[in-house]
Design a protein around this motif. Structure first.
Motif: not given
Length: 489
Positions: A385-414
């Motif tokens: 799949r070709l990545p889409r152009q979303w900005a300036p619209y903000h996909l909040r769930l997708d952005w936080l998914m990027w942070f999971l490996p940098l922090r921990t997947v064991h977050e309450g929201w996940f």
């Protein structure tokens, strides 16, 4: 009553085009922000969301920051706030409040500022991004640019230039103090591939020759550490500085998805663009505008009072710029005014993606072909799949998914997210691009960690895949809601 002496130093009559861009552009980004909130907030933070605001308010008891939801939250009230925000933003984009007295657009922008601040202050981790406080500060400051009945005030234009300075210079200093990759000019070897949400041109940018990537870093340092000082220089130097910032921000717009961060920087940079320079670049822009004759004394007093307030609040952000413990994307007061900004002090060298899968199989150890992958709207998943152009619209769930490996997947929201998938919760599924079970409940879900990298041109020609991915491990083993099996934590 007017004061003719204000004309010489207070009235910026050569910046009417700048005012039009600042007011309408900021309002347009508020409209996008409220639309994004209306579409995503209930599923993420609503009464039955991943991090419900009512539970947050119960735990917080009394919030330190102001919000309309201090005493009561409901999804209906949230949607009403968003509709009001969208309506007021649209009127400002059309320029209708600007036709009235200066207090009218002022009240309109302050309404947007307070309504959106009410959302941000209960938004928890889903609203913990730097562009949230940037939009708030911009909305408050732009509120005092006046209307078509008075000339643009010089002090507010200078304060907006000061905001752009903090945004750019702060980001530059974060990088210089951050990872070695910014100092040895290798940061762009990785950035386009590992940024939170690549766009349709990100892979092509990543595949540019490495010498050009080093030029990118040098250009970034120049644009963020040198150019911002010239925003306060005489014309046409200030306009040239603004032009450089606009061009570099447009490159970031084209090569990634950073919500409205880059668009906000572009809009705000026009504070330094004078009408003669704008007319010289684009002759369709009028050289002379019909502006108000004189500034009323009451309006001058209001603007100067706000100017003094923002200057006083600038003390700590100014110190922060030159501090060894420089804060990034931080507020120093409860009203989210005169903040500290900055991003990407370090650049990740590898892209780790959390892929979420589900199965209808009775037992979770069934063959892998029984596991089906959930598709996200913005974050990488399907390798073709070709990545889409979303900005300036903000996909909040997708952005936080990027942070999971940098922090921990064991977050309450996940974990709450996985539980919603097991329940086939419709609002949660609405945040996704693809539900492999068409609304039915899977018996098990799991989260797997993959290493992603962009395919080379030769690999793409051979396979048609834009990404190459390698399975690393199960980040969260199969979980189910069935009582006799393992339950979600």
């Amino acid at each position: 009553m007017v004061w003719s002496g204000a004309q010489d130093w207070f009235d910026a009559r050569n910046y009417e085009f700048a005012r039009q861009v600042l007011q309408r552009g900021t309002a347009a980004l508020y409209l996008v922000a409220f639309l994004s909130t209306m579409n995503q907030f209930p599923a993420l933070l609503g009464e039955h969301g991943l991090l419900p605001v009512p539970s947050f308010l119960d735990m917080a008891r009394r919030l330190a920051r102001p919000t309309l939801f201090q005493w009561r939250y409901s999804d209906a009230l949230l949607r009403a706030v968003c509709w009001v925000g969208i309506a007021v933003s649209a009127l400002l984009v059309l320029g209708l409040p600007q036709l009235g007295p200066p207090w009218l657009p002022m009240l309109a922008f302050l309404t947007l500022w307070f309504l959106y601040m009410s959302i941000v202050n209960v938004g928890q981790t889903f609203y913990g991004f730097g562009w949230e406080i940037l939009l708030l500060e911009a909305g408050f400051t732009v509120a005092f640019l006046g209307s078509d009945q008075v000339p643009p005030p010089t002090t507010i234009l200078i304060l907006i230039a000061w905001l752009v300075f903090r945004l750019e210079f702060g980001a530059g200093m974060i990088k210089i103090r951050g990872g070695r990759e910014w100092r040895d000019l290798t940061a762009m070897f990785y950035h386009h591939e590992t940024q939170p949400m690549p766009g349709p041109l990100s892979r092509q940018a990543h595949l540019l020759p490495r010498p050009l990537h080093k030029v990118e870093v040098v250009g970034n340092h120049f644009a963020q550490l040198v150019v911002p000082f010239f925003l306060f220089a005489p014309q046409p130097l200030a306009s040239i500085a603004a032009g450089i910032i606009i061009v570099t921000q447009l490159w970031l717009v084209g090569s990634g998805n950073f919500a409205w961060l880059n668009w906000m920087a572009i809009v705000l940079a026009f504070a330094a663009v004078s009408d003669p320079v704008a007319h010289a670049v684009l002759p369709v822009i009028p050289l002379e505008w019909h502006t108000g004759a004189e500034t009323p004394v009451w309006w001058l007093v209001v603007v100067l009072a706000v100017t003094v307030l923002l200057l006083v609040l600038s003390y700590r952000p100014l110190l922060n710029l030159f501090s060894r413990q420089q804060l990034m994307n931080a507020s120093f007061n409860r009203w989210r005014l005169v903040n500290a900004y900055g991003a990407f002090g370090t650049v990740t060298k590898q892209r780790i993606e959390i892929v979420v899968e589900g199965t209808m199989a009775e037992e979770p150890d069934a063959a892998d072909e029984h596991w089906l992958e959930y598709g996200f709207k913005g974050k990488p998943g399907d390798v073709r799949r070709l990545p889409r152009q979303w900005a300036p619209y903000h996909l909040r769930l997708d952005w936080l998914m990027w942070f999971l490996p940098l922090r921990t997947v064991h977050e309450g929201w996940f974990y709450a997210f996985l539980e919603k998938l097991l329940e086939a919760d419709r609002p949660t599924l609405g945040l996704l691009r693809h539900d492999p079970f068409d609304g039915e409940r899977p018996r098990w879900v799991r989260a797997r960690s993959y290493l992603y990298r962009f395919a080379s041109r030769a690999e793409f020609r051979g396979t048609g895949e834009r990404w190459v991915r390698v399975l690393l491990y199960d980040a969260i083993p199969p979980v189910s809601l069935t009582p006799r099996r393992r339950r979600l934590l």
